[in-house]
Design a protein around this motif. Sequence first.
Motif, PDB file in Angstrom:
ATOM      1  N   VAL A   1       0.849  -1.191   0.000  1.00  0.00           N
ATOM      2  CA  VAL A   1       0.000   0.000   0.000  1.00  0.00           C
ATOM      3  C   VAL A   1       0.881   1.236   0.000  1.00  0.00           C
TER       4      VAL A   1
ATOM      5  N   GLU B   1      -1.712  -4.681  -4.923  1.00  0.00           N
ATOM      6  CA  GLU B   1      -1.164  -3.373  -4.574  1.00  0.00           C
ATOM      7  C   GLU B   1      -2.328  -2.414  -4.454  1.00  0.00           C
ATOM      8  N   SER B   2      -2.132  -1.375  -3.647  1.00  0.00           N
ATOM      9  CA  SER B   2      -3.150  -0.340  -3.613  1.00  0.00           C
ATOM     10  C   SER B   2      -2.492   1.020  -3.425  1.00  0.00           C
TER      11      SER B   2
ATOM     12  N   GLY C   1      -9.025   1.783  -1.333  1.00  0.00           N
ATOM     13  CA  GLY C   1      -8.695   0.578  -2.075  1.00  0.00           C
ATOM     14  C   GLY C   1      -7.964  -0.432  -1.209  1.00  0.00           C
ATOM     15  N   ALA C   2      -7.109   0.054  -0.344  1.00  0.00           N
ATOM     16  CA  ALA C   2      -6.331  -0.840   0.517  1.00  0.00           C
ATOM     17  C   ALA C   2      -7.247  -1.615   1.448  1.00  0.00           C
TER      18      ALA C   2
ATOM     19  N   VAL D   1      -9.140  -4.362  -0.509  1.00  0.00           N
ATOM     20  CA  VAL D   1      -8.327  -5.475  -0.974  1.00  0.00           C
ATOM     21  C   VAL D   1      -7.836  -6.328   0.201  1.00  0.00           C
TER      22      VAL D   1
END
Lengths: 220, 172
Positions: A14, A37-38, A43-44, A47
């Motif tokens: 991240v 990946e973020s 988004g992190a 995910v």
Amino acid sequence: MSDASGPVPQVVIVDDHDLFRAGVRASLGPRVEVVAESGDVEGAVCVIEELEPDVVLLDVHMPGGGGEEVIRRLGASRPAVRFLALSVSDAAEDVIALIRAGARGYVTKTISGPELADAVCRVRDGDAVFSPRLAGFVLDAFAGEIPAEQVDPELDLLTPREREVLQHIARGYMYKEIAAQLGISAKTVEAHVSAVLRKLQLSSRHELTRWAVHRRLIEE
Amino acid sequence: MLQTLALIQRSAEDPQRVAALARRQERELRGWLAGGDSREQGGRLAGALESAAAEVEAAAGGTVEVVAVGDCPLDEPARAVLGAAREAMLNAAKFAGQAPVSVYAELSDERIAVFVRDRGAGFDPATVPPGRRGVRESIVGRMRRAGGSATVRALPGGGTEVEIAIDRGSRP
């Protein structure tokens, strides 16, 4: 230093810089598997909830709150996921705030690929990972005097041995070298570092509290 | 900053130069973000050690990482330590290869201790390159004259650590 044992850890990176994520991914090599990946907090969180990686490499500063916000949003919902802060940030209060939010360590971005892979494996195994810079921050944070009646010796003071271990980390020694130097086992060095991490997270020491308040960590 | 970015573009074929440029810019930016605080301008030892590390990086290449706990004014004993530490850093950077040089400083009003370690190839004291021995003696001599001490250790895992220390306790 424990070599990776067991399955290859699954990692989420991240960080809001594409180039940096690509660089980390490339440098980690085959000892870890980067599953996602973020580039932002939102988004992190998604995910990590979906993939439940073993370890999240977390930037301290990002748009929308940074690493601390990611950990707080996830709350206790993914207890098996472990966090390792990875940043160029030098600000002690930011790094300490992220540790107090739950990260198991902090390494600076100048770390080499193999060392980072090693750090990921150690964090996955439940160990704490202190870079020289974090060791320095901690020694600073625990250096000040506090009124004796307020001291909880379990949490607010470092033992002489813990201090010695931190000083060696700050001097650039690896755990194995510290063990040799102090005539103890690498496991014992690890235990001291984990104890310091716990104190860092739980101590109500004046300096730590001030940092936390400063970062609006404590709002209740 | 813009100039550095331009330099980086032009040096794209030379990764070491790019790394050095990026590193220097990072340090400058970091110093600026820290608000040009007292460490930089107020004549304190922690900031002076950072600057010395930046100079050594520029002169010898490689990475010099400084971790300082506490701080103290840049008075006479502090200057002696600074001079010796700079020499130790320069020497370490020359022998460190790719691995970073670690500098750890414990600074207080009573005592100054600075550790400079490199991860250069391990050496046998009997076969120390003459150049290196000379530098060593100059660091030790400098600290002795200032009323402090310097100790050089070869580390079992490879590399060298220089410990520089001086008591400031008797000073007002």
